[in-house]
Design a protein around this motif. Structure first.
Motif, PDB file in Angstrom:
ATOM      1  N   GLN A 480       0.841  -1.206   0.000  1.00  0.00           N
ATOM      2  CA  GLN A 480       0.000   0.000   0.000  1.00  0.00           C
ATOM      3  C   GLN A 480       0.874   1.253   0.000  1.00  0.00           C
ATOM      4  O   GLN A 480       0.641   2.199  -0.748  1.00  0.00           O
ATOM      5  N   ARG A 484       1.159   4.181  -2.967  1.00  0.00           N
ATOM      6  CA  ARG A 484       0.971   5.607  -2.689  1.00  0.00           C
ATOM      7  C   ARG A 484       2.159   6.417  -3.185  1.00  0.00           C
ATOM      8  O   ARG A 484       2.009   7.387  -3.910  1.00  0.00           O
ATOM      9  N   GLU A 489      -1.863   3.680  -7.491  1.00  0.00           N
ATOM     10  CA  GLU A 489      -3.081   3.186  -6.838  1.00  0.00           C
ATOM     11  C   GLU A 489      -4.155   2.759  -7.840  1.00  0.00           C
ATOM     12  O   GLU A 489      -4.911   1.835  -7.589  1.00  0.00           O
TER      13      GLU A 489
END
Lengths: 714, 714
Positions: A480, A484, A489
């Motif tokens: 994740q 970012r 994303e």
């Protein structure tokens, strides 16, 4: 004074010298220390000493074994580190004469007992007088070994056994003349990747085999770890193939007589090319050199040693202008053995430096690790981090994805659609580059394959729709974060699931995984990818496409000893991941099991069985087999190979060490005898395991029956 | 119905028969039971059965392996004892064709699983299709063995391997004609003392060796105890030397095809002489026979069988007038296989009866006992009582004392006194017989040697002054009782002391002891007698005078298994006293250590070391070495020999069983290879022990280093 300040070759930097009997050990250590040597090998008793005759003790009083004037004496442990004891050479524990035999046994026991009492680190034992026929010698050593806690026994092993008894080490020999211009030529390089060590030089194929004499003694001593070999080098070297066996043996020292040196044009002692290469190879294995014999090359005076200026500093220059790399501060300390030591320095210092990667791996050398079970256990962040440091591996993955994308793009734009082409590839020449390709990374970890795939796609100019499937919820946090920071994303969907059970929303064109273990399939890549290929579209690509395991029979005293130390069957039936260092491969590797993906068999059977026959060089002599070294070679895609198989090892890739399958008992392999082994990959609903057995030269037990000692959980 | 009611040959009295596939096992057992056979060997599945193809189970439901009509079915454990399963002969687990191999492995697993489920005692496995090259077969068996608790696997091993695959057992062969008049000649006797078993008969030296095929499988199965051999006998037998190897192997059955029977003049099936002898030898080892194949000798009708009268009872008489020893009550039960069974009965019943002594020792056969330590421990009265039952031993002692007394008496009366003659022998012709001779019994126990000595003296007419020295105060009570009952109180002095420390009041002319162990010196006779000889007068006699130990390399699966069952090193480094039964000596015995008494060496050294080379019959083929059998031979006095060494074993003496020195790992000894072993007798102030090692065909570890596992306390 060490041979060089470098630390990359371990203890090899400490050189020793064999000295005559001395009553003042500290003074002798100091005298030879000035000459350069770090330790002395000193006789434990005066030449003429014989053990006291056995008597019936009266009043409980025992006669003393030694007179003070007959034995090496040390009263301080400070010196014990710098003195190796030397057992008398006249000892013949296997003499046909019983009186001589008894006297020899008594003398040997007395001297060994005295050495242990002094706290010496090691003693050098004379070569067996009847090589290969010295069971009584082995018995005395074996009994002694049971009582030792730290003192090592170094058995002198002549590399080439003459038919006649070995001559005394102190006997001076006239120096031989150097052959043309090879004395200082650069030394041959060892094999890549530290697999084995290489020798070149004069070969004497018909010579008797010192290894056999060594093996008989150590087999009787049950491969005791405090028993090592001190290889006595003669003027003639055995064949390269036979020398290589020693790489897997506990060689503790090279005994180098001054008489094997030759004289170069300036009158300096140098070694023939073959000897230089051999020393280099042993230096790299961390083996120390002990110079023996008296100086027998008359170097006129230290004035011969000129001085050159390098980088503004005065540097001593040896014969033939070889820089010695140290300053001769006190020419008055000249000692007849000094030129020999200087030459050893020269040889040691000119060894190529160990690479940064190899230096980092030093502490892993011959260190047993139980393979990971990434399927069963969740890895720690640090483990991922270590993996990710292997940039070369991810470059290869990037290259594989790049080529796969290119092939698919070119195929979809230039050829007629095959029935397996994907419906989403609704191709026209114009929308080709902008179409979205579905790529799944299964076992995404902290995301390195996602990154490699995204890079590859950028290079091709294809836009990817990536699914990153990972079962470890902790690792997903890292992905994740990556998405970012990279702004991916929209392109990457993170899936927190086990790839074997996840239901994909759409089929994938490319499936990327890094599930291989050191032996290819040993971390259950086949089972995982079989489960994951449900969501691979027909005609889709798996990266990797296929992988093959390889095996070779190996000698490794160190690994055998470490496994044996656990004192149970279980550890002898477990394969280990290990950075093989001091080992010898008895024969070239042979391929074992191959897995290809996707696998269209119905039903899929990932169990395997193979008989592997290894072809040994008949000139290599007999050897001992401790187990099998395993490797893998993997086709990521097309011609992109990822390999830890020595002949094709991917450069600068360090993610995998080899695997080692041990044997419960070392197997003696006679010269010219074949080695045959059987390997099974067994599968049950909840686990996968290997079983293995040697069937030639002699049939042995099948290891790890039913996965009783080692298995990988599904 | 058993082959005979005798119980002296164990399970050999139960004969089996191989039958075609049957759906009604109980009925088949009953039918063949009427024919005489005690159990059937029945196929587990119908001929055409093949394992179901592997499928992916859906809804968790698995296909059933067998249809009821395809498999042997037993619903009661009552029948399981009488049925041995037969695995399909088409199975080729090592086929080069992977599909055939996989199908074979599946079929083998299914059938073995079914047999275990039925609770059968054993299954017969087909001979390996590629003898010596069946590692995959071994692997499946080995995995199966791990899960078995009682069902045994009997691997069919053709005694002679043809170059072609073995033919099916059911294929009938035309009967061959009997050679002249040897079919019923008396069978050769086994060696004395149950050492090995003997064969005679036709020899086929060049034939392939079935033993090698067997050894490879069992070595891979790590010598598992539930794996046994079912020897398939062909028309031609291998050499006698090679047959003898099977005596040490776990042979569970002899598969005897009807086709190897020949026809005698009356048309009855009989076996050639060599086959008769072989069967007799296996009967004696308790091995069962299984008849295979269809009847192929046409015996006209039961009316051929005449009836003779013996001792008033009607006894059936077989062909050639051989008494069958049972009544044929119902001629209607005649079955074509009945004549074969009757012939087996005949062979079994005519075996010589086992002697009373051997019968008593049956429970000690191949049973490991740790040797006594009579020096360290006090024996119980019952142990003495057992010893004293060996009348033959004490007869030999009496004879030795008798001859010693005679020699001394004659010497003192007819020859000039030597300087060593005793002062008490103040000889004249007249006082000779009435002079008192001092005789000491050291280690008198409950007094049997005192009794033997007194008897000998009475025969010579010499009066003895006896000192009975015994360290066990409990035993002395028994001597006191004997002296009272025999009226010897004035002649015998009881001394309660350790012979090594007692101070004798006068010197002895004769010293008598019985301190020998199974290996001669192993109960420290040398050390005890060295201590006791202080009170032997110069020129005095020790009875025994000398003793020598003997060794032979041995195969004994049973002993290896029993030692291994302890699962520690200690038991592999302990010598055992054992009544060797199912064993094979790989070579004739060789002498090892000799001790003579009195011992005039100064100082006395009872440590010993010897290398022993064993010479094997090259025709005997390869064999497996499990350890060494040890014996002793002792000269009590002059020509009076006391021996448990097989070539000279004292008749009817049973006090000592042989000793067995095990090896940690079985050693494969190739055909024609030498066996060399090293043995040490080591002495320290408080203990004595042996160390031993094999050094040929391959060097192995020294056992019992420093007496760590086994020693005898001083």
């Amino acid at each position: 004074m060490v041979l060089g300040k470098r630390t990359d070759y371990g203890d090899a930097k400490y050189a020793g010298v064999q000295v005559p009997f001395t009553l003042d050990a500290p003074a002798t250590v100091e005298a030879y220390g000035l000459c350069g040597f770090d330790f002395i090998v000193a006789p434990l008793v005066r030449d003429g000493w014989r053990p006291p005759a056995p008597t019936v003790p009266e009043n409980g009083s025992l006669p003393s074994l030694f007179n003070r004037d007959d034995c090496l004496y040390i009263n301080s442990s400070q010196w014990a580190n710098q003195v190796v004891g030397l057992i008398s050479d006249w000892i013949q524990t296997d003499s046909p004469d019983p009186a001589k035999r008894q006297q020899s046994v008594a003398a040997l026991r007395h001297q060994l007992g005295w050495a242990a009492h002094l706290g010496l680190q090691a003693v050098v034992l004379p070569a067996p007088h009847r090589p290969g026929q010295c069971p009584n010698y082995a018995q005395v050593l074996n009994q002694t070994l049971q009582g030792l806690t730290h003192m090592a026994l170094w058995l002198t092993v002549p590399l080439v056994l003459p038919g006649t008894p070995p001559r005394a080490l102190h006997e001076p020999h006239p120096p031989r003349q150097a052959p043309e211009a090879d004395a200082v030529s650069p030394m041959g390089h060892g094999k890549q990747n530290g697999v084995g060590c290489a020798f070149s030089g004069p070969v004497m194929p018909g010579a008797m085999d010192g290894w056999e004499a060594w093996h008989q003694v150590r087999a009787q001593c049950d491969h005791h770890n405090l028993l090592g070999a001190a290889l006595l080098v003669g003027p003639t070297l055995p064949s390269l193939a036979s020398l290589d066996r020693w790489c897997g043996e506990p060689v503790k020292a090279i005994l180098l007589p001054t008489s094997v040196f030759i004289t170069n044009k300036r009158g300096y002692p140098v070694l023939p090319k073959g000897h230089q290469d051999m020393l280099a190879a042993f230096f790299k294995l961390g083996v120390q050199v002990v110079l023996t014999g008296e100086a027998c090359h008359s170097v006129a005076s230290p004035a011969n040693v000129g001085a050159a200026t390098a980088g503004g500093t005065a540097v001593a220059v040896g014969p033939d202008g070889e820089p010695l790399g140290f300053n001769i501060t006190n020419p008055g300390e000249f000692h007849p053995l000094r030129p020999y030591w200087e030459y050893l320095c020269f040889l040691f210092r000119r060894l190529e430096a160990v690479g940064e990667q190899e230096r980092q791996e030093t502490s892993y050398r011959d260190y047993l690790q139980v393979p990971l079970q990434p399927l069963q256990d969740n890895l720690e962040s640090q483990t991922y981090e270590t993996f990710e440091k292997d940039l070369q591996k991810y470059k290869l993955y990037e290259e594989a994805v790049y080529k796969a994308l290119k092939d698919r793009y070119l195929a979809s734009t230039t050829e007629a659609m095959s029935p397996y082409d994907l419906p989403i590839a609704s191709t026209s020449c114009s929308d080709g580059p902008s179409r979205n390709v579905v790529l799944m990374v299964v076992g995404a970890g902290r995301g390195p394959l996602v990154r490699a795939s995204m890079r590859a796609a950028a290079r091709v100019g294809v836009r990817l729709r990536v699914y990153a499937v990972e079962k470890n919820p902790n690792a997903i946090v890292h992905i994740q974060q990556m998405l970012r920071s990279e702004g991916w994303e929209r392109d990457v969907t993170i899936v927190s699931a086990d790839m074997r059970h996840w239901q994909a929303p759409e089929p994938a064109e490319i499936l990327v995984s890094e599930l291989l273990g050191s032996f290819g399939d040993n971390e259950l890549s086949p089972e995982c990818l079989d489960g994951a290929q449900r969501f691979l579209a027909p005609g889709g690509i798996s990266i990797p496409q296929s992988y093959t395991s390889y095996l070779a029979p190996a000698t490794s005293h160190k690994l055998h000893h470490d496994v044996k130390s656990y004192k149970d069957l279980e550890h002898f039936e477990t394969p280990y991941v290990v950075r093989l260092h001091r080992h010898h491969l008895l024969a070239p590797t042979q391929p074992l099991f191959t897995f290809s993906h996707p696998n269209n068999d119905a039903p899929i059977d990932n169990s395997r069985y193979a008989t592997v026959n290894f072809h040994r060089d008949p000139a290599a002599g007999a050897a001992v087999l401790h187990g099998f070294a395993g490797y893998f070679e993997c086709t990521l895609y097309g011609d992109v190979l990822l390999s830890i198989h020595p002949p094709s090892h991917s450069e600068n890739m360090f993610s995998w060490f080899p695997i080692f399958f041990p044997l419960r008992e070392p197997v003696y392999v006679p010269a010219g005898a074949p080695v045959e082994m059987q390997m099974w990959r067994c599968c049950s609903p909840h686990k996968v395991w290997y079983e293995w057995a040697v069937t030639a030269p002699v049939a042995g037990p099948i290891h790890n029956v039913g996965g009783r000692s080692y298995w990988v959980g599904l």
